[in-house]
Design an enzyme around this catalytic site. Structure first.
Site, PDB file in Angstrom:
ATOM      1  CG  HIS A 172       4.337  -8.293  -3.158  1.00 38.86           C
ATOM      2  ND1 HIS A 172       4.455  -7.906  -1.842  1.00 38.86           N
ATOM      3  CD2 HIS A 172       3.006  -8.311  -3.415  1.00 38.86           C
ATOM      4  CE1 HIS A 172       3.250  -7.718  -1.332  1.00 38.86           C
ATOM      5  NE2 HIS A 172       2.344  -7.961  -2.268  1.00 38.86           N
ATOM      6  CG  ASN A 180       2.925  -4.078  -2.335  1.00 36.36           C
ATOM      7  OD1 ASN A 180       2.746  -4.190  -1.127  1.00 36.36           O
ATOM      8  ND2 ASN A 180       2.137  -4.602  -3.222  1.00 36.36           N
ATOM      9  CG  HIS A 189      -0.803  -5.742  -5.370  1.00 35.21           C
ATOM     10  ND1 HIS A 189      -1.376  -4.930  -4.414  1.00 35.21           N
ATOM     11  CD2 HIS A 189      -0.118  -6.682  -4.674  1.00 35.21           C
ATOM     12  CE1 HIS A 189      -1.056  -5.362  -3.206  1.00 35.21           C
ATOM     13  NE2 HIS A 189      -0.280  -6.429  -3.335  1.00 35.21           N
ATOM     14  CB  CYS A 228       1.159 -12.102   1.661  1.00 42.11           C
ATOM     15  SG  CYS A 228      -0.291 -13.086   2.085  1.00 42.11           S
ATOM     16  NE  ARG A 235      -3.835  -4.845   2.229  1.00 42.53           N
ATOM     17  CZ  ARG A 235      -3.303  -5.769   1.458  1.00 42.53           C
ATOM     18  NH1 ARG A 235      -2.882  -6.916   1.970  1.00 42.53           N
ATOM     19  NH2 ARG A 235      -3.133  -5.564   0.153  1.00 42.53           N
ATOM     20  CG  ASP A 236       0.470  -5.945   0.715  1.00 43.30           C
ATOM     21  OD1 ASP A 236       0.976  -6.848   1.380  1.00 43.30           O
ATOM     22  OD2 ASP A 236       0.263  -6.046  -0.509  1.00 43.30           O
TER      23      ASP A 236
END
Ligand code: HMG
Ligand code: MG
Length: 308
Positions: free
Chosen positions: A212, A252, A210, A243, A15-16
């Site tokens: 990055h 991440n 979380h 993002c 996802r990310d």
């Protein structure tokens, strides 16, 4: 040193990671990535997001991906959460079989507007019906707070702002609050200050980090967080991602780098590092690049030397 013995990893690469790719990644590749991550020992794999395809076309195949993952193409019995910014996204996720969803807010007004087109207060009002509908449907809800250290539009973010949003999400029924250093500008001091403020209002066992890795600080931030009792971390295989509404933000902390750190500290993860490096090499090749992760590159170089 007082570190948690067990650490839970949430893999967010599908996802990310993939939400930020320039090219559209085929659903076949996404499902195969999730299957391989599960085989390497990841137990929680964020599969996709039910956001507007006009905003994030890369996640436009969300229903297909989730139905295939839950339909047997990835192992049963694991958690495959998905992002849902509003009730429309939640209903689509539920229809595809989601058992866990995540709402995502921010500690910075400008980022909230750019990312989900509403203020922080409006976003929290949008999340409330999602948490209520999820409770009625027996689905778990995770809450994200973005920009916990810095915002791409406003600069440094006050720790109390993060604590306000985190506490509200917890009170709404989120079982865990994931604290996102979206643009990776945090360092062990600013992350510790932010955590101190949050921990006054949310217990450590309800928090996840979380982080990055834009400036290479993510592993250091994980280490600082571990020392403050946080035992859940999000990570992205191969260091994929970023993002779309935070220009310049990289992925991440790479899952391999995190696993290397945790195993080096003597902590259990249940993940097979060699198998994970294979996944990083495979998905990076699919995307036409080398893994961003230092650990993956080091392990691959060592293997190549051993063969040559
Ligand atoms: P909006 O335009 O304000 O929404 O977008 P709206 O309610 O006015 O609806 C506009 C159109 O979108 C309508 O369609 C809706 O039906 C549709 P139209 O009538 O024009 O054809 N729509 C939807 N379609 C599919 N799924 C939905 C949905 N909702 C409305 N769920 C919205 C508001 C939230 C939808 C939009 O801003 C959006 O999708 N944003 C998502 C952005 C995003 O995905 N960002 C990346 C994830 S967050 C992140 O990466 C940070 C994180 O990793 C933590 C960290 O690192 O900090 C989590
Ligand atoms: Mg993120």
């Amino acid at each position: 040193m007082n570190l948690p013995q067990q650490v839970r990893l949430v893999e967010v690469g599908p996802r990310d990671g993939l939400q930020n790719e320039k090219q559209l990644v085929p659903a076949d590749t996404k499902v195969e990535l999730i299957r391989r991550l599960a085989a390497a020992g990841l137990k929680t794999i964020e599969a996709t997001s039910f956001v507007s395809p006009k905003w994030v076309p890369q996640m436009g195949d969300n229903t297909e991906v989730l139905i295939r993952v839950l339909g047997g193409e990835a192992p049963a019995g694991l958690d495959y959460p998905v992002l849902t910014p509003n009730l429309k996204g939640f209903e689509a996720a539920l229809a595809a079989g989601a058992k866990e969803v995540a709402v995502f807010g921010a500690a910075s007004e400008s980022f909230s507007q750019k990312n989900i087109n509403c203020s922080i207060a409006e976003s929290l009002e949008r999340f409330r019906p999602v948490t209520e509908a999820a409770r009625a449907a027996g689905a778990r809800v995770r809450g994200y707070v973005s920009c916990v250290a810095g915002c791409p539009y406003e600069g440094p973010v006050a720790p109390e702002k993060v604590a306000d949003v985190a506490e509200t999400l917890l009170a709404m029924g989120c079982y865990e609050i994931s604290l996102g250093d979206t643009i990776g500008t945090g360092n062990p001091v600013s992350i510790s200050r932010m955590l101190e403020a949050v921990l006054r209002r949310v217990p450590a066992e309800k928090l996840a980090g979380h982080y990055h890795d834009t400036y290479g600080m993510a592993a250091a931030n994980v280490y600082a967080s571990l020392q403050m009792g946080v035992a859940v971390f999000d990570a992205s295989v191969g260091g994929l991602g970023g993002c779309p509404y935070a220009a310049g933000a990289s992925g991440n902390v790479a899952t391999e780098d995190l696993v290397w750190l945790l195993h080096g500290l003597g902590l259990e993860t249940g993940i097979d590092l060699d198998a994970l490096v294979d996944v990083a090499a495979w998905i990076s090749a699919e995307l036409g690049r080398e893994p961003a992760s230092r650990v993956a590159r080091a392990v691959l170089a060592k293997r190549a030397k051993a063969c040559g």
